[in-house]
Design a protein around this motif. Structure first.
Motif, PDB file in Angstrom:
ATOM      1  N   LYS A  44       0.837  -1.193   0.000  1.00 22.38           N
ATOM      2  CA  LYS A  44       0.000   0.000   0.000  1.00 22.38           C
ATOM      3  C   LYS A  44       0.873   1.244   0.000  1.00 22.38           C
ATOM      4  O   LYS A  44       2.020   1.222   0.458  1.00 22.38           O
ATOM      5  CB  LYS A  44      -0.921   0.023   1.228  1.00 22.38           C
ATOM      6  CG  LYS A  44      -1.977  -1.071   1.232  1.00 22.38           C
ATOM      7  CD  LYS A  44      -2.930  -0.902   2.405  1.00 22.38           C
ATOM      8  CE  LYS A  44      -4.027  -1.962   2.371  1.00 22.38           C
ATOM      9  NZ  LYS A  44      -4.966  -1.822   3.501  1.00 22.38           N
ATOM     10  N   THR A  77      -1.035   5.745  10.377  1.00 20.70           N
ATOM     11  CA  THR A  77      -1.158   4.307  10.617  1.00 20.70           C
ATOM     12  C   THR A  77      -0.629   3.534   9.415  1.00 20.70           C
ATOM     13  O   THR A  77      -1.085   3.741   8.288  1.00 20.70           O
ATOM     14  CB  THR A  77      -2.624   3.914  10.877  1.00 20.70           C
ATOM     15  OG1 THR A  77      -3.102   4.611  12.045  1.00 20.70           O
ATOM     16  CG2 THR A  77      -2.745   2.415  11.111  1.00 20.70           C
ATOM     17  N   LEU A  78       0.334   2.647   9.680  1.00 18.82           N
ATOM     18  CA  LEU A  78       0.867   1.756   8.664  1.00 18.82           C
ATOM     19  C   LEU A  78       0.037   0.472   8.714  1.00 18.82           C
ATOM     20  O   LEU A  78       0.039  -0.236   9.718  1.00 18.82           O
ATOM     21  CB  LEU A  78       2.346   1.467   8.924  1.00 18.82           C
ATOM     22  CG  LEU A  78       3.248   2.695   9.143  1.00 18.82           C
ATOM     23  CD1 LEU A  78       4.690   2.260   9.396  1.00 18.82           C
ATOM     24  CD2 LEU A  78       3.171   3.644   7.955  1.00 18.82           C
ATOM     25  N   SER A  79      -0.655   0.176   7.646  1.00 13.65           N
ATOM     26  CA  SER A  79      -1.648  -0.909   7.649  1.00 13.65           C
ATOM     27  C   SER A  79      -1.009  -2.278   7.444  1.00 13.65           C
ATOM     28  O   SER A  79      -0.140  -2.462   6.589  1.00 13.65           O
ATOM     29  CB  SER A  79      -2.686  -0.652   6.560  1.00 13.65           C
ATOM     30  OG  SER A  79      -3.619  -1.702   6.496  1.00 13.65           O
ATOM     31  N   CYS A  80      -1.465  -3.255   8.253  1.00 12.47           N
ATOM     32  CA  CYS A  80      -1.039  -4.651   8.107  1.00 12.47           C
ATOM     33  C   CYS A  80      -2.157  -5.525   8.685  1.00 12.47           C
ATOM     34  O   CYS A  80      -2.248  -5.704   9.905  1.00 12.47           O
ATOM     35  CB  CYS A  80       0.280  -4.901   8.830  1.00 12.47           C
ATOM     36  SG  CYS A  80       0.904  -6.595   8.706  1.00 12.47           S
ATOM     37  N   ILE A  81      -3.019  -6.049   7.815  1.00 13.65           N
ATOM     38  CA  ILE A  81      -4.213  -6.772   8.264  1.00 13.65           C
ATOM     39  C   ILE A  81      -4.235  -8.171   7.658  1.00 13.65           C
ATOM     40  O   ILE A  81      -4.194  -8.330   6.440  1.00 13.65           O
ATOM     41  CB  ILE A  81      -5.490  -5.995   7.898  1.00 13.65           C
ATOM     42  CG1 ILE A  81      -5.476  -4.612   8.562  1.00 13.65           C
ATOM     43  CG2 ILE A  81      -6.731  -6.774   8.314  1.00 13.65           C
ATOM     44  CD1 ILE A  81      -6.639  -3.735   8.178  1.00 13.65           C
ATOM     45  N   TRP A 107       7.963  -5.141  12.454  1.00 23.43           N
ATOM     46  CA  TRP A 107       7.889  -4.004  11.538  1.00 23.43           C
ATOM     47  C   TRP A 107       9.319  -3.548  11.298  1.00 23.43           C
ATOM     48  O   TRP A 107      10.074  -3.313  12.247  1.00 23.43           O
ATOM     49  CB  TRP A 107       7.066  -2.866  12.133  1.00 23.43           C
ATOM     50  CG  TRP A 107       5.590  -2.970  11.888  1.00 23.43           C
ATOM     51  CD1 TRP A 107       4.642  -3.460  12.729  1.00 23.43           C
ATOM     52  CD2 TRP A 107       4.908  -2.579  10.689  1.00 23.43           C
ATOM     53  NE1 TRP A 107       3.402  -3.406  12.153  1.00 23.43           N
ATOM     54  CE2 TRP A 107       3.535  -2.866  10.884  1.00 23.43           C
ATOM     55  CE3 TRP A 107       5.311  -2.024   9.469  1.00 23.43           C
ATOM     56  CZ2 TRP A 107       2.570  -2.601   9.921  1.00 23.43           C
ATOM     57  CZ3 TRP A 107       4.366  -1.770   8.503  1.00 23.43           C
ATOM     58  CH2 TRP A 107       3.007  -2.048   8.736  1.00 23.43           C
ATOM     59  N   ASP A 147      -5.299  -7.691  13.083  1.00 25.85           N
ATOM     60  CA  ASP A 147      -4.901  -6.340  12.680  1.00 25.85           C
ATOM     61  C   ASP A 147      -3.577  -5.992  13.369  1.00 25.85           C
ATOM     62  O   ASP A 147      -3.543  -5.697  14.560  1.00 25.85           O
ATOM     63  CB  ASP A 147      -5.976  -5.328  13.065  1.00 25.85           C
ATOM     64  CG  ASP A 147      -5.713  -3.942  12.478  1.00 25.85           C
ATOM     65  OD1 ASP A 147      -4.573  -3.680  12.049  1.00 25.85           O
ATOM     66  OD2 ASP A 147      -6.652  -3.128  12.448  1.00 25.85           O
ATOM     67  N   SER A 168      -1.546  -3.495  12.392  1.00 25.22           N
ATOM     68  CA  SER A 168      -1.173  -2.155  11.932  1.00 25.22           C
ATOM     69  C   SER A 168      -0.384  -1.424  13.010  1.00 25.22           C
ATOM     70  O   SER A 168      -0.566  -1.652  14.211  1.00 25.22           O
ATOM     71  CB  SER A 168      -2.425  -1.357  11.551  1.00 25.22           C
ATOM     72  OG  SER A 168      -3.152  -2.016  10.535  1.00 25.22           O
ATOM     73  N   CYS A 184       5.857  -5.287   7.144  1.00 27.33           N
ATOM     74  CA  CYS A 184       5.251  -5.963   8.286  1.00 27.33           C
ATOM     75  C   CYS A 184       5.344  -7.466   8.037  1.00 27.33           C
ATOM     76  O   CYS A 184       4.919  -7.953   6.984  1.00 27.33           O
ATOM     77  CB  CYS A 184       3.793  -5.528   8.439  1.00 27.33           C
ATOM     78  SG  CYS A 184       2.799  -6.565   9.541  1.00 27.33           S
ATOM     79  N   VAL A 235       4.293  -1.098   3.186  1.00 24.28           N
ATOM     80  CA  VAL A 235       3.633   0.206   3.161  1.00 24.28           C
ATOM     81  C   VAL A 235       4.660   1.249   2.751  1.00 24.28           C
ATOM     82  O   VAL A 235       5.702   1.385   3.402  1.00 24.28           O
ATOM     83  CB  VAL A 235       3.033   0.570   4.531  1.00 24.28           C
ATOM     84  CG1 VAL A 235       2.364   1.944   4.465  1.00 24.28           C
ATOM     85  CG2 VAL A 235       2.025  -0.467   4.986  1.00 24.28           C
TER      86      VAL A 235
END
Length: 295
Positions: free
Chosen positions: A25, A36-40, A55, A99, A101, A117, A134
């Protein structure tokens, strides 16, 4: 287990990349804000005590790459980069739901990286269950441009005149355009300077020299591509009805709807005044009806 085997972790990433799809992303954050760094992960149920969440900065050339680490349900700061100390947080109420993130506080130019991540699960053997990248791009809005132009009470048609335009405290470097609004053609600047500031932002200054016309309409526009912002200021000089002198106007304009916001504010103010006037009239009328003359 501490993060001593970080070289092994990087090796593991290379060997399993073909197995685990890489989610990637791109996000944009303003300087000084939290992001917020997304990691789902949306697969099967995971148990936090069996997980290791890493991370890291994806660029192997960085001297320190550890941004945040979670091992067996506990934060591990033993090898976290100093630059990220006390600036990273996981969302503990979301971890059990997959989640992972990361909240990064008070972002600065030094945070502009590609982040990775990695979620590992330890059972009989350690396996990767999820990975994401990200790309963090940073930006800051430029100030409303200040446009200065010739102000004359006499006809200066044919003479060379100079305009100047300045703006500041933005990031990254902007694009500056001079536009002849009579035909929307772009004009080459006579001078253009982009100046780095001590806080990492930029200021921009430019001049334009043109032959004056009877109806000059010049615009200076500042573009921030990352934020998709366009701020502009306009200069208009027109002959008065008697044809003997000119009128000059310099008007700032924002591509973010500042004019619309001004109109809405005026409408709201007028509505409030109408309500107050109506209330005062009713109050006066009520007093007159309740007044009883003395006998």
């Amino acid at each position: 287990m501490e993060l001593r085997g970080y070289g092994f972790l990087l090796l593991l990433l290379h060997t399993t990349r073909a197995v685990i799809a890489l989610e990637k992303k791109i996000i944009v954050s303003k300087l000084g804000e939290n992001t917020t760094l997304s990691c789902i992960y949306q697969g099967r149920e995971l148990h936090l005590k069996n997980l290791r969440v890493y991370w890291q900065i994806a660029d192997d050339q960085e001297e320190c790459t550890v941004v945040h680490a979670l091992i067996s349900g506990q934060d591990n700061e033993s090898e976290q980069c100093i630059h990220f100390k006390n600036r990273t947080q996981l969302f503990w109420d979301r971890l059990e739901n997959g989640d992972f993130s990361l909240l990064l506080l008070n972002v600065s130019q030094g945070d502009e990286h590609t982040y990775k991540c990695v979620v590992l699960e330890k059972a009989e053997y350690t396996s990767m269950v999820h990975q994401a990248e990200v790309v963090l791009s940073l930006a800051a809005s430029y100030s409303q441009p200040i446009l200065s132009g010739p102000i004359s009470n006499s006809d200066s048609t044919g003479e060379e005149v100079t305009f100047s335009c300045r703006s500041g405290n933005g990031y990254p470097e902007p694009n500056l355009y001079w536009i002849n609004k009579t035909d929307n053609s772009h004009l080459p600047p006579s001078e253009l300077k982009i100046i780095p500031n001590n806080n990492g932002t930029y200021s921009v200054f430019s001049t334009l020299k043109v032959k004056a016309t009877s109806n000059m309409q010049i615009e200076c526009s500042i573009e921030n591509k990352i934020l998709q912002e366009n701020l502009s200021a306009n200069y208009t000089q027109q002959k008065q009805s008697n044809g003997s002198s000119t009128e000059s106007h310099i008007n700032p304009k924002s591509g973010q709807g500042a004019q619309a916001a001004g109109i809405v504010s005026i409408v709201i103010l007028m509505g409030a005044l109408a309500v107050i006037i109506c209330w005062l009239r009713r109050r006066r009328s009520s007093r007159l009806e309740s007044y009883t003359a003395p006998v």
